[in-house]
Design a protein around this motif. Sequence first.
Motif, PDB file in Angstrom:
ATOM      1  N   ILE A  19    -122.465  67.036  71.487  1.00  0.00           N
ATOM      2  CA  ILE A  19    -121.077  67.487  71.389  1.00  0.00           C
ATOM      3  C   ILE A  19    -120.852  68.013  69.975  1.00  0.00           C
ATOM      4  CG2 ILE A  19    -120.199  65.886  73.137  1.00  0.00           C
ATOM      5  CD1 ILE A  19    -119.133  64.141  70.836  1.00  0.00           C
ATOM      6  N   PRO A  20    -119.886  68.899  69.798  1.00  0.00           N
ATOM      7  CA  PRO A  20    -119.606  69.392  68.446  1.00  0.00           C
ATOM      8  C   PRO A  20    -119.173  68.240  67.532  1.00  0.00           C
ATOM      9  CG  PRO A  20    -118.484  70.724  70.106  1.00  0.00           C
ATOM     10  CD  PRO A  20    -119.058  69.531  70.812  1.00  0.00           C
ATOM     11  N   ILE A  21    -119.553  68.330  66.280  1.00  0.00           N
ATOM     12  CA  ILE A  21    -119.230  67.282  65.310  1.00  0.00           C
ATOM     13  C   ILE A  21    -117.724  67.064  65.223  1.00  0.00           C
ATOM     14  CG2 ILE A  21    -119.289  68.895  63.340  1.00  0.00           C
ATOM     15  CD1 ILE A  21    -120.497  65.251  63.183  1.00  0.00           C
ATOM     16  N   GLU A  22    -116.925  68.137  65.371  1.00  0.00           N
ATOM     17  CA  GLU A  22    -115.469  68.005  65.297  1.00  0.00           C
ATOM     18  C   GLU A  22    -114.943  67.092  66.401  1.00  0.00           C
ATOM     19  OE1 GLU A  22    -117.200  70.783  65.767  1.00  0.00           O
ATOM     20  OE2 GLU A  22    -116.605  72.309  64.325  1.00  0.00           O
ATOM     21  N   LEU A  23    -115.489  67.234  67.598  1.00  0.00           N
ATOM     22  CA  LEU A  23    -115.079  66.384  68.715  1.00  0.00           C
ATOM     23  C   LEU A  23    -115.488  64.942  68.453  1.00  0.00           C
ATOM     24  CD1 LEU A  23    -113.965  65.780  71.501  1.00  0.00           C
ATOM     25  CD2 LEU A  23    -116.120  66.625  72.472  1.00  0.00           C
ATOM     26  N   TYR A  24    -116.692  64.761  67.966  1.00  0.00           N
ATOM     27  CA  TYR A  24    -117.170  63.411  67.649  1.00  0.00           C
ATOM     28  C   TYR A  24    -116.256  62.740  66.632  1.00  0.00           C
ATOM     29  CZ  TYR A  24    -120.076  59.695  65.757  1.00  0.00           C
ATOM     30  OH  TYR A  24    -120.539  58.476  65.321  1.00  0.00           O
ATOM     31  N   GLU A  25    -115.953  63.444  65.543  1.00  0.00           N
ATOM     32  CA  GLU A  25    -115.087  62.870  64.507  1.00  0.00           C
ATOM     33  C   GLU A  25    -113.681  62.608  65.044  1.00  0.00           C
ATOM     34  OE1 GLU A  25    -116.203  61.696  61.776  1.00  0.00           O
ATOM     35  OE2 GLU A  25    -118.170  62.631  61.743  1.00  0.00           O
ATOM     36  N   SER A  26    -113.207  63.461  65.927  1.00  0.00           N
ATOM     37  CA  SER A  26    -111.882  63.255  66.524  1.00  0.00           C
ATOM     38  C   SER A  26    -111.869  62.005  67.395  1.00  0.00           C
ATOM     39  CB  SER A  26    -111.472  64.473  67.349  1.00  0.00           C
ATOM     40  OG  SER A  26    -110.180  64.298  67.875  1.00  0.00           O
ATOM     41  N   THR A  27    -112.936  61.769  68.159  1.00  0.00           N
ATOM     42  CA  THR A  27    -112.966  60.564  69.000  1.00  0.00           C
ATOM     43  C   THR A  27    -112.926  59.301  68.149  1.00  0.00           C
ATOM     44  OG1 THR A  27    -115.389  60.498  69.121  1.00  0.00           O
ATOM     45  CG2 THR A  27    -114.238  61.704  70.878  1.00  0.00           C
ATOM     46  N   LEU A  28    -113.422  59.397  66.914  1.00  0.00           N
ATOM     47  CA  LEU A  28    -113.399  58.247  65.999  1.00  0.00           C
ATOM     48  C   LEU A  28    -112.061  58.122  65.268  1.00  0.00           C
ATOM     49  CD1 LEU A  28    -116.937  58.619  64.374  1.00  0.00           C
ATOM     50  CD2 LEU A  28    -116.267  57.117  66.264  1.00  0.00           C
ATOM     51  N   SER A  57    -109.867  57.013  47.249  1.00  0.00           N
ATOM     52  CA  SER A  57    -109.446  57.183  48.652  1.00  0.00           C
ATOM     53  C   SER A  57    -110.360  56.423  49.598  1.00  0.00           C
ATOM     54  CB  SER A  57    -109.448  58.667  49.041  1.00  0.00           C
ATOM     55  OG  SER A  57    -110.789  59.174  49.057  1.00  0.00           O
ATOM     56  N   GLY A  58    -111.597  56.226  49.189  1.00  0.00           N
ATOM     57  CA  GLY A  58    -112.569  55.547  50.037  1.00  0.00           C
ATOM     58  C   GLY A  58    -113.211  56.450  51.075  1.00  0.00           C
ATOM     59  N   VAL A  59    -112.966  57.792  50.951  1.00  0.00           N
ATOM     60  CA  VAL A  59    -113.532  58.725  51.932  1.00  0.00           C
ATOM     61  C   VAL A  59    -114.155  59.932  51.236  1.00  0.00           C
ATOM     62  CG1 VAL A  59    -111.902  58.084  53.755  1.00  0.00           C
ATOM     63  CG2 VAL A  59    -111.380  60.042  52.274  1.00  0.00           C
ATOM     64  N   ILE A  60    -115.031  60.577  51.965  1.00  0.00           N
ATOM     65  CA  ILE A  60    -115.578  61.874  51.586  1.00  0.00           C
ATOM     66  C   ILE A  60    -114.924  62.892  52.507  1.00  0.00           C
ATOM     67  CG2 ILE A  60    -117.655  63.297  51.497  1.00  0.00           C
ATOM     68  CD1 ILE A  60    -119.220  60.658  51.022  1.00  0.00           C
ATOM     69  N   LEU A  61    -114.418  63.987  51.944  1.00  0.00           N
ATOM     70  CA  LEU A  61    -113.744  65.050  52.690  1.00  0.00           C
ATOM     71  C   LEU A  61    -114.767  66.085  53.151  1.00  0.00           C
ATOM     72  CD1 LEU A  61    -111.404  67.035  53.485  1.00  0.00           C
ATOM     73  CD2 LEU A  61    -111.250  67.619  51.057  1.00  0.00           C
ATOM     74  N   HIS A  62    -114.742  66.395  54.451  1.00  0.00           N
ATOM     75  CA  HIS A  62    -115.570  67.461  55.020  1.00  0.00           C
ATOM     76  C   HIS A  62    -114.625  68.542  55.549  1.00  0.00           C
ATOM     77  CE1 HIS A  62    -119.513  65.347  55.182  1.00  0.00           C
ATOM     78  NE2 HIS A  62    -118.733  64.287  55.149  1.00  0.00           N
ATOM     79  N   VAL A  63    -114.578  69.690  54.877  1.00  0.00           N
ATOM     80  CA  VAL A  63    -113.714  70.791  55.319  1.00  0.00           C
ATOM     81  C   VAL A  63    -114.394  71.459  56.510  1.00  0.00           C
ATOM     82  CG1 VAL A  63    -112.580  72.958  54.696  1.00  0.00           C
ATOM     83  CG2 VAL A  63    -112.839  71.134  52.982  1.00  0.00           C
ATOM     84  N   ASN A  64    -113.673  71.531  57.622  1.00  0.00           N
ATOM     85  CA  ASN A  64    -114.231  72.140  58.828  1.00  0.00           C
ATOM     86  C   ASN A  64    -113.750  73.569  59.038  1.00  0.00           C
ATOM     87  OD1 ASN A  64    -115.732  72.052  61.355  1.00  0.00           O
ATOM     88  ND2 ASN A  64    -113.714  72.233  62.268  1.00  0.00           N
ATOM     89  N   VAL A  65    -112.443  73.775  58.935  1.00  0.00           N
ATOM     90  CA  VAL A  65    -111.898  75.110  59.204  1.00  0.00           C
ATOM     91  C   VAL A  65    -110.716  75.357  58.281  1.00  0.00           C
ATOM     92  CG1 VAL A  65    -110.354  74.319  61.057  1.00  0.00           C
ATOM     93  CG2 VAL A  65    -111.128  76.695  61.042  1.00  0.00           C
ATOM     94  N   TRP A  66    -110.509  76.623  57.920  1.00  0.00           N
ATOM     95  CA  TRP A  66    -109.324  77.018  57.166  1.00  0.00           C
ATOM     96  C   TRP A  66    -108.797  78.327  57.742  1.00  0.00           C
ATOM     97  CZ3 TRP A  66    -109.885  81.836  55.295  1.00  0.00           C
ATOM     98  CH2 TRP A  66    -111.164  82.284  54.951  1.00  0.00           C
ATOM     99  N   THR A  67    -107.493  78.511  57.624  1.00  0.00           N
ATOM    100  CA  THR A  67    -106.880  79.784  58.010  1.00  0.00           C
ATOM    101  C   THR A  67    -105.888  80.186  56.926  1.00  0.00           C
ATOM    102  OG1 THR A  67    -104.959  78.922  59.214  1.00  0.00           O
ATOM    103  CG2 THR A  67    -106.993  79.166  60.468  1.00  0.00           C
ATOM    104  N   ARG A 173     -99.182  81.489  54.994  1.00  0.00           N
ATOM    105  CA  ARG A 173     -99.420  80.132  55.484  1.00  0.00           C
ATOM    106  C   ARG A 173    -100.893  79.812  55.311  1.00  0.00           C
ATOM    107  NH1 ARG A 173     -97.076  82.156  60.583  1.00  0.00           N
ATOM    108  NH2 ARG A 173     -94.837  82.089  60.281  1.00  0.00           N
ATOM    109  N   VAL A 174    -101.174  78.558  55.025  1.00  0.00           N
ATOM    110  CA  VAL A 174    -102.563  78.097  54.919  1.00  0.00           C
ATOM    111  C   VAL A 174    -102.689  76.845  55.777  1.00  0.00           C
ATOM    112  CG1 VAL A 174    -104.363  77.222  53.384  1.00  0.00           C
ATOM    113  CG2 VAL A 174    -102.840  79.044  52.592  1.00  0.00           C
ATOM    114  N   ALA A 175    -103.716  76.818  56.633  1.00  0.00           N
ATOM    115  CA  ALA A 175    -103.953  75.661  57.496  1.00  0.00           C
ATOM    116  C   ALA A 175    -105.386  75.173  57.307  1.00  0.00           C
ATOM    117  CB  ALA A 175    -103.703  76.021  58.955  1.00  0.00           C
ATOM    118  N   PHE A 176    -105.574  73.879  57.549  1.00  0.00           N
ATOM    119  CA  PHE A 176    -106.893  73.265  57.401  1.00  0.00           C
ATOM    120  C   PHE A 176    -107.168  72.325  58.568  1.00  0.00           C
ATOM    121  CE2 PHE A 176    -105.288  73.719  53.005  1.00  0.00           C
ATOM    122  CZ  PHE A 176    -106.313  74.443  52.418  1.00  0.00           C
ATOM    123  N   GLY A 177    -108.450  72.191  58.899  1.00  0.00           N
ATOM    124  CA  GLY A 177    -108.946  71.144  59.773  1.00  0.00           C
ATOM    125  C   GLY A 177    -110.086  70.457  59.035  1.00  0.00           C
ATOM    126  N   TRP A 178    -110.112  69.127  59.024  1.00  0.00           N
ATOM    127  CA  TRP A 178    -111.134  68.399  58.267  1.00  0.00           C
ATOM    128  C   TRP A 178    -111.363  67.023  58.875  1.00  0.00           C
ATOM    129  CZ3 TRP A 178    -106.051  68.570  56.934  1.00  0.00           C
ATOM    130  CH2 TRP A 178    -105.417  67.371  56.600  1.00  0.00           C
TER     131      TRP A 178
END
Length: 191
Positions: A19-28, A57-67, A173-178
């Motif tokens: 499955i795409p990584i985005e879907l996997y991360e979303s399920t989590l 923050s305790g996290v690493i940011l992975h930028v997936n998409v930008w518009t 406008r600027v949008a992000f998915g991460w």
Amino acid sequence: MNQKKYKDMDESLLKAVNIPIELYESTLGQYFIGYAYNLVFGEGTSAWARLYNPIKSGVILHVNVWTVTDVSDSAFRAQFWFNATPPESNVNYAPVTPTNLVIKPQPRAKVRLEYASNVDGNPTGGIKAFVRRAQPETTLVDTENGKIIIGEGGNFLVFLSNPETPELLSSGRVAFGWWEEKIKNNCKCND
């Protein structure tokens, strides 16, 4: 092959699904989206939006998409910076949402989507990674697949300006998915 042998063989097979990584991360519950709208600039000013990963923050940011959407009548420039300091301004915070709406309570992003309009100056420090030109009434989109990885205290900044027509007022406008990966404590300390 008789039915019993087939059933035994079927039970021993390992099932794998890609499955795409985005879907996997979303399920989590680790995938988020958000956008900064009504970014106003021109007449000698600029605007910016960024994903900021706070210190501790305790996290690493992975930028997936930008518009980047140009909602004005003139073209403008979008610069993409890694870990830059934006020009001094009043910082606003855009709402973000997890994409998995089934999890209760809803996960909360650690990364912040910040933005500012009508700012003077340019980003400092960091790395100007790439530049795009937005045309009137169009949207630029790119999928990074999580390959832009930002640690604590870092950011992914989109800086908007219209240097070719600085006298015109523009907006965008600027949008992000991460997704956010929890930092694991790999300390093998003696207790």
